[in-house]
Design a protein around this motif. Structure first.
Motif, PDB file in Angstrom:
ATOM      1  N   THR A 135       0.830  -1.215   0.000  1.00 37.83           N
ATOM      2  CA  THR A 135       0.000   0.000   0.000  1.00 37.83           C
ATOM      3  C   THR A 135       0.853   1.249   0.000  1.00 37.83           C
ATOM      4  OG1 THR A 135      -1.718  -1.166   1.178  1.00 37.83           O
ATOM      5  CG2 THR A 135      -1.817   1.228   1.247  1.00 37.83           C
ATOM      6  N   ASP A 183       0.858   3.427  -6.389  1.00 40.18           N
ATOM      7  CA  ASP A 183       0.685   4.761  -6.954  1.00 40.18           C
ATOM      8  C   ASP A 183      -0.479   5.467  -6.275  1.00 40.18           C
ATOM      9  OD1 ASP A 183       2.722   4.210  -8.614  1.00 40.18           O
ATOM     10  OD2 ASP A 183       1.460   3.669 -10.325  1.00 40.18           O
ATOM     11  N   THR A 184      -0.306   6.787  -6.097  1.00 38.54           N
ATOM     12  CA  THR A 184      -1.353   7.610  -5.507  1.00 38.54           C
ATOM     13  C   THR A 184      -2.114   8.296  -6.620  1.00 38.54           C
ATOM     14  OG1 THR A 184       0.045   8.000  -3.595  1.00 38.54           O
ATOM     15  CG2 THR A 184      -1.807   9.515  -3.907  1.00 38.54           C
ATOM     16  N   THR A 185      -3.413   8.530  -6.426  1.00 34.70           N
ATOM     17  CA  THR A 185      -4.215   9.256  -7.423  1.00 34.70           C
ATOM     18  C   THR A 185      -4.497  10.649  -6.895  1.00 34.70           C
ATOM     19  OG1 THR A 185      -6.273   8.417  -6.514  1.00 34.70           O
ATOM     20  CG2 THR A 185      -5.275   7.151  -8.294  1.00 34.70           C
ATOM     21  N   HIS A 186      -4.636  11.579  -7.869  1.00 31.52           N
ATOM     22  CA  HIS A 186      -4.916  12.979  -7.502  1.00 31.52           C
ATOM     23  C   HIS A 186      -5.884  13.543  -8.520  1.00 31.52           C
ATOM     24  CE1 HIS A 186      -4.171  17.116  -6.100  1.00 31.52           C
ATOM     25  NE2 HIS A 186      -4.230  17.435  -7.411  1.00 31.52           N
ATOM     26  N   TYR A 207       4.024  16.063  -4.090  1.00 31.22           N
ATOM     27  CA  TYR A 207       4.224  14.632  -3.815  1.00 31.22           C
ATOM     28  C   TYR A 207       5.695  14.231  -3.820  1.00 31.22           C
ATOM     29  CZ  TYR A 207      -0.818  14.188  -4.359  1.00 31.22           C
ATOM     30  OH  TYR A 207      -2.173  14.325  -4.203  1.00 31.22           O
ATOM     31  N   THR A 243      -8.189  12.900 -13.281  1.00 33.54           N
ATOM     32  CA  THR A 243      -7.592  12.079 -12.218  1.00 33.54           C
ATOM     33  C   THR A 243      -6.222  11.597 -12.695  1.00 33.54           C
ATOM     34  OG1 THR A 243      -9.751  11.379 -11.427  1.00 33.54           O
ATOM     35  CG2 THR A 243      -7.851  10.046 -10.765  1.00 33.54           C
ATOM     36  N   LYS A 275      -2.411   9.714 -11.851  1.00 33.72           N
ATOM     37  CA  LYS A 275      -1.669   8.787 -10.997  1.00 33.72           C
ATOM     38  C   LYS A 275      -0.351   9.414 -10.605  1.00 33.72           C
ATOM     39  CE  LYS A 275      -3.594   4.601 -13.135  1.00 33.72           C
ATOM     40  NZ  LYS A 275      -3.281   3.342 -13.849  1.00 33.72           N
ATOM     41  N   ALA A 289       4.872   6.224  -6.709  1.00 33.78           N
ATOM     42  CA  ALA A 289       5.325   6.121  -5.314  1.00 33.78           C
ATOM     43  C   ALA A 289       6.628   6.880  -5.130  1.00 33.78           C
ATOM     44  CB  ALA A 289       5.516   4.646  -4.951  1.00 33.78           C
ATOM     45  N   LYS A 290       6.806   7.476  -3.983  1.00 36.13           N
ATOM     46  CA  LYS A 290       7.969   8.305  -3.709  1.00 36.13           C
ATOM     47  C   LYS A 290       9.249   7.477  -3.679  1.00 36.13           C
ATOM     48  CE  LYS A 290       9.468  12.089  -0.768  1.00 36.13           C
ATOM     49  NZ  LYS A 290       9.121  12.950   0.379  1.00 36.13           N
TER      50      LYS A 290
END
Length: 451
Positions: free
Chosen positions: A25, A29-32, A47, A72, A74, A77-78
């Motif tokens: 988790t 990838d994060t969504t914005h 981010y 939206t 993607k 990940a950092k």
């Protein structure tokens, strides 16, 4: 024992699954959802990832960087971005080791991102090279930035120490404004060129005519403003004419004409003096009858009357020669064209007078009439009459001394005397004087060879 071990194993597996799930988790990838005024650069700062990573993951055009409100996205990940940044930084460091640090002066429309793209580096690398803060993005025209080389942590350009208030008062000029700035035209200078210094009263058209070139040629060879300046030096590409040579030729022709006119004046004066001497001799002569012997005085009255009448006739014949002086002396009826042209040029500088036909002032047909009358040829007073003084020929067949006409036959409005080449002499218009003209600028309609 076995049951306990089984429960312990299940618990361990569950904990391991939970740990893996948590890790997955964290790395997912994060969504914005794009809000109003969001940019890819803002999201990269928020981010902690690169612009390239966001655009590559979402198939965003790397030239326009366009995103839409409500879209939206993607966000990678950092951790993956950190790994990517490390790899990028290592590659950049290797490249920097083989290149010297170079400076670039910021121009209007430049941003850290455009400079990074131009010099194949990253925004982070530019910040590190120039000692900029991690969230710094504002640069100004005139700033000097390093674009490659070893990071110097202690070096910070003075331009970045501007107050915040000053930074807000000087917004970054958009790249579109830079594209709208007109570039200076590329000047064209040929191998065969000369220069000309602008004189008072000149224009691009008059200069182009003097050198036999076009106005467009002058513009392409010179960075011209709205007006010409006196003393300005212009480049003339491939001139077809040399004004200096033409002026010298015209001056030489005028001097030759003046010399011929002076010689003719001397000849005329000598003829007049000779005529005056003959007249004086006639005045002092006594009739033969007055010198007769005394015995003739006793002749019949009829004979005396006859002698008196003869004496009166002689005196009457001599009298007109004493008081009548012609306005213009006729020297020849067979003069060639060169003599006609030379005599016409002797009146250069005589003022234009409407209806004038004497050396005190000429109009166009008055000058031609006066010149031809000097050689015993009567051609008429106006241009319409002078059209009939000889044979009509094309201008290309005109000979020196021929008449040149402007207008259609029967409706001509101007006449001149041909000098050869492209030159003619004429009384042009009110306010001007008799002068030499050029057919390149004022082409006649036809010519007449006077019979």
């Amino acid at each position: 024992m076995n049951h306990t071990a089984k429960k312990l194993l299940v618990g361990t597996v569950g904990a391991a699954g939970l740990f893996l799930a948590t890790t997955a988790t964290a790395n997912a990838d994060t969504t914005h959802k794009v809000a109003k005024n969001d940019t890819v650069w803002d999201l990269s700062q928020k981010y902690g990832v690169s612009i390239q990573a966001i655009e590559a993951l979402n198939n965003i055009d790397q030239n326009s960087h366009l995103i839409v409100t409500g879209q939206t996205l993607k966000v990678p990940a950092k951790d993956a971005q950190v790994s990517e940044n490390n790899n990028t930084a290592q590659a950049a460091d290797k490249k920097a080791d083989t290149e010297n640090t170079s400076d670039v002066t910021v121009k209007a429309g430049d941003t850290l991102w455009t400079l990074a793209q131009q010099y194949n580096t990253s925004v982070e690398k530019l910040r590190e090279l120039n000692g900029l803060a991690a969230d710094a993005y504002l640069i100004h025209p005139g700033n000097v930035l390093k674009v490659s080389g070893t990071v110097q942590a202690t070096q910070q350009p003075a331009q970045t120490e501007q107050p915040v208030q000053q930074q807000t008062e000087q917004p970054v000029v958009q790249q579109e404004a830079t594209q709208e700035q007109a570039q200076e035209p590329q000047l064209v200078v040929s191998a065969n060129h000369t220069t000309h210094t602008v004189q008072a009263g000149e224009s691009l058209y008059s200069i182009a005519q003097a050198y036999g070139v076009t106005v467009d040629s002058l513009r392409s060879a010179n960075n011209l403003g709205a007006t010409l300046l006196v003393g300005q030096t212009l480049t003339i590409n491939d001139p077809a004419k040399d004004p200096a040579q033409e002026a010298a030729a015209q001056q030489a022709a005028q001097e030759q004409a003046a010399a011929q006119a002076q010689q003719e004046a001397a000849t005329q004066q000598a003829a007049q003096e000779q005529a005056a001497a003959a007249q004086a001799q006639q005045q002092v002569q006594q009739p033969v009858q007055n010198q007769a012997p005394a015995q003739t005085q006793t002749q019949a009255p009829a004979q005396q009357t006859q002698q008196t009448q003869q004496t009166q006739q002689v005196q009457q014949q001599a009298q007109p020669a004493q008081v009548q002086q012609p306005q213009q002396q006729v020297v020849s009826t067979s003069a060639d064209g060169s003599a006609i042209a030379a005599y016409a040029q002797s009146f250069i500088g005589t003022p234009y007078v409407w209806g004038g036909s004497t050396p005190s002032g000429f109009d166009c047909s008055g000058l031609t009439q006066y010149v031809y009358a000097h050689f015993g040829k009567q051609i008429g007073r106006n241009t319409i009459a002078q059209e009939s003084a000889g044979t009509h020929i094309p201008v290309s067949q005109a000979q020196v001394g021929d008449l040149l006409f402007w207008g259609t036959p029967g409706s001509t409005y101007h006449v001149a005397i041909y000098l050869g080449g492209n030159s003619f002499v004429a009384a042009p218009e009110p306010g001007q004087s008799v002068k030499i003209g050029n057919m390149a600028y004022f082409m006649p309609s036809f010519a007449v060879h006077v019979n």
